[in-house]
Design a protein around this motif. Structure first.
Motif, mmCIF file in Angstrom:
data_model
loop_
_atom_site.group_PDB
_atom_site.id
_atom_site.type_symbol
_atom_site.label_atom_id
_atom_site.label_comp_id
_atom_site.label_asym_id
_atom_site.label_seq_id
_atom_site.Cartn_x
_atom_site.Cartn_y
_atom_site.Cartn_z
ATOM 1 N N GLY A 25 -11.428 -86.350 -17.244
ATOM 2 C CA GLY A 25 -11.782 -84.976 -17.543
ATOM 3 C C GLY A 25 -13.121 -84.822 -18.242
ATOM 4 O O GLY A 25 -13.454 -83.745 -18.715
ATOM 5 N N ILE A 26 -13.908 -85.888 -18.327
ATOM 6 C CA ILE A 26 -15.239 -85.799 -18.939
ATOM 7 C C ILE A 26 -16.181 -85.139 -17.935
ATOM 8 O O ILE A 26 -16.297 -85.582 -16.790
ATOM 9 N N SER A 27 -16.848 -84.076 -18.351
ATOM 10 C CA SER A 27 -17.782 -83.356 -17.472
ATOM 11 C C SER A 27 -19.020 -84.203 -17.207
ATOM 12 O O SER A 27 -19.490 -84.927 -18.086
ATOM 13 N N TYR A 28 -19.553 -84.062 -16.015
ATOM 14 C CA TYR A 28 -20.766 -84.788 -15.630
ATOM 15 C C TYR A 28 -21.379 -84.104 -14.414
ATOM 16 O O TYR A 28 -20.748 -83.275 -13.765
ATOM 17 N N THR A 29 -22.601 -84.499 -14.093
ATOM 18 C CA THR A 29 -23.268 -84.059 -12.870
ATOM 19 C C THR A 29 -23.894 -85.286 -12.222
ATOM 20 O O THR A 29 -24.536 -86.087 -12.902
ATOM 21 N N VAL A 30 -23.700 -85.435 -10.929
ATOM 22 C CA VAL A 30 -24.362 -86.504 -10.174
ATOM 23 C C VAL A 30 -25.711 -85.975 -9.713
ATOM 24 O O VAL A 30 -25.815 -84.863 -9.206
ATOM 25 N N PHE A 31 -26.739 -86.799 -9.912
ATOM 26 C CA PHE A 31 -28.089 -86.440 -9.487
ATOM 27 C C PHE A 31 -28.620 -87.465 -8.497
ATOM 28 O O PHE A 31 -28.290 -88.645 -8.563
ATOM 29 N N LYS A 32 -29.464 -86.971 -7.608
ATOM 30 C CA LYS A 32 -30.197 -87.837 -6.671
ATOM 31 C C LYS A 32 -31.634 -87.336 -6.658
ATOM 32 O O LYS A 32 -31.888 -86.145 -6.603
ATOM 33 N N ARG A 33 -32.537 -88.238 -6.700
ATOM 34 C CA ARG A 33 -33.949 -87.931 -6.487
ATOM 35 C C ARG A 33 -34.765 -89.187 -6.719
ATOM 36 O O ARG A 33 -34.494 -90.200 -6.133
ATOM 37 N N VAL A 34 -35.715 -89.106 -7.615
ATOM 38 C CA VAL A 34 -36.680 -90.193 -7.777
ATOM 39 C C VAL A 34 -36.662 -90.722 -9.204
ATOM 40 O O VAL A 34 -36.649 -89.950 -10.160
ATOM 41 N N LEU A 35 -36.663 -92.035 -9.313
ATOM 42 C CA LEU A 35 -36.912 -92.696 -10.591
ATOM 43 C C LEU A 35 -38.297 -93.316 -10.468
ATOM 44 O O LEU A 35 -38.573 -94.057 -9.530
ATOM 45 N N HIS A 36 -39.168 -92.954 -11.416
ATOM 46 C CA HIS A 36 -40.583 -93.312 -11.327
ATOM 47 C C HIS A 36 -40.976 -94.220 -12.483
ATOM 48 O O HIS A 36 -40.757 -93.889 -13.642
ATOM 49 N N ASP A 37 -41.577 -95.354 -12.155
ATOM 50 C CA ASP A 37 -42.179 -96.240 -13.149
ATOM 51 C C ASP A 37 -43.613 -95.761 -13.340
ATOM 52 O O ASP A 37 -44.479 -95.992 -12.491
ATOM 53 N N THR A 38 -43.858 -95.067 -14.447
ATOM 54 C CA THR A 38 -45.156 -94.443 -14.669
ATOM 55 C C THR A 38 -46.263 -95.445 -14.983
ATOM 56 O O THR A 38 -47.428 -95.064 -15.038
ATOM 57 N N SER A 39 -45.918 -96.717 -15.158
ATOM 58 C CA SER A 39 -46.959 -97.717 -15.395
ATOM 59 C C SER A 39 -47.650 -98.128 -14.098
ATOM 60 O O SER A 39 -48.675 -98.815 -14.127
ATOM 61 N N LEU A 40 -47.094 -97.699 -12.975
ATOM 62 C CA LEU A 40 -47.673 -98.031 -11.673
ATOM 63 C C LEU A 40 -48.256 -96.770 -11.037
ATOM 64 O O LEU A 40 -47.703 -95.685 -11.190
ATOM 65 N N PRO A 41 -49.346 -96.901 -10.302
ATOM 66 C CA PRO A 41 -49.897 -95.719 -9.612
ATOM 67 C C PRO A 41 -48.933 -95.265 -8.520
ATOM 68 O O PRO A 41 -48.210 -96.075 -7.932
ATOM 69 N N LEU A 42 -48.925 -93.979 -8.257
ATOM 70 C CA LEU A 42 -48.022 -93.437 -7.236
ATOM 71 C C LEU A 42 -48.274 -94.036 -5.855
ATOM 72 O O LEU A 42 -47.391 -94.011 -4.991
ATOM 73 N N THR A 43 -49.455 -94.566 -5.638
ATOM 74 C CA THR A 43 -49.773 -95.186 -4.353
ATOM 75 C C THR A 43 -49.104 -96.550 -4.195
ATOM 76 O O THR A 43 -49.048 -97.080 -3.095
ATOM 77 N N ASP A 44 -48.603 -97.114 -5.286
ATOM 78 C CA ASP A 44 -47.909 -98.407 -5.251
ATOM 79 C C ASP A 44 -46.483 -98.179 -4.762
ATOM 80 O O ASP A 44 -45.747 -97.357 -5.321
ATOM 81 N N SER A 45 -46.059 -98.892 -3.748
ATOM 82 C CA SER A 45 -44.731 -98.695 -3.163
ATOM 83 C C SER A 45 -43.610 -99.036 -4.141
ATOM 84 O O SER A 45 -42.468 -98.631 -3.939
ATOM 85 N N ARG A 46 -43.918 -99.754 -5.205
ATOM 86 C CA ARG A 46 -42.900 -100.113 -6.207
ATOM 87 C C ARG A 46 -42.763 -99.059 -7.315
ATOM 88 O O ARG A 46 -41.921 -99.189 -8.182
ATOM 89 N N ALA A 47 -43.579 -98.022 -7.291
ATOM 90 C CA ALA A 47 -43.621 -97.052 -8.386
ATOM 91 C C ALA A 47 -42.430 -96.095 -8.394
ATOM 92 O O ALA A 47 -42.000 -95.665 -9.467
ATOM 93 N N CYS A 48 -41.897 -95.744 -7.245
ATOM 94 C CA CYS A 48 -40.827 -94.748 -7.158
ATOM 95 C C CYS A 48 -39.723 -95.228 -6.231
ATOM 96 O O CYS A 48 -40.003 -95.835 -5.192
#
Length: 159
Positions: free
Chosen positions: A44-67
């Motif tokens: 009975g613990i309330s929660y919300t499931v999320f989907k989207r992007v987890l981003h490693d901000t130490s890498l440029p967005l052009t790096d395939s490992r960043a998101c």
């Protein structure tokens, strides 16, 4: 007797200890999120499931490992339950139950709540390779902090 509500830190720690045995399951983020959702539903613990992007901000967005496209659980107080970010980003990535910080290296971006995410416990047990119906109930600190029925909101509500 007066019972005090658990602080967020105490509740998060209690939930992290309670869910820790699941960390060894051979599942990626979507499977682990299904498992945790089934278990939270049982309590009975309330929660919300999320989907989207987890981003490693130490890498440029052009790096395939960043998101990465990622699934995680959000709790009503803003805490995140995520036991699979390290699978993709290594030991520096957040893990367990925590409150994300604004300036963190790892950012949960453009989160989209997922409806109809819960599967039957028998199916999720088969996916996980273990009987989840026998998973123990959560510690009392977690239950008082995340009371789904909102019946325990004042320190003197228990008689």
């Amino acid at each position: 007797m007066i019972l005090q509500l658990a602080t967020p830190f105490v509740a998060h720690s209690a939930i992290a200890r309670w869910l820790h045995p699941l960390d060894s399951l051979p599942l990626e983020c979507d499977g682990m999120t299904h498992v945790i959702a089934v278990i939270l539903n049982r309590t009975g613990i309330s929660y919300t499931v999320f989907k989207r992007v987890l981003h490693d901000t130490s890498l440029p967005l052009t790096d395939s490992r960043a998101c990465i496209v990622h699934f995680w659980i959000g709790l009503p107080d803003g805490a995140v339950v995520d036991y699979r970010a390290r699978m993709w980003f290594g030991l520096d990535a957040p893990h367990g139950v925590f409150t994300p910080s604004v300036g963190s290296r790892y950012q949960y971006k453009a989160a989209v709540p997922q409806s109809n995410f819960t599967l039957p416990i028998s199916l999720v047990s088969a996916i996980a390779g273990t009987d989840l119906s026998n998973f123990p109930i959560p510690p009392i600190e977690a239950m008082f902090h995340y009371d789904n029925a909102n019946t325990m909101r004042s320190a003197d509500a228990v008689h």
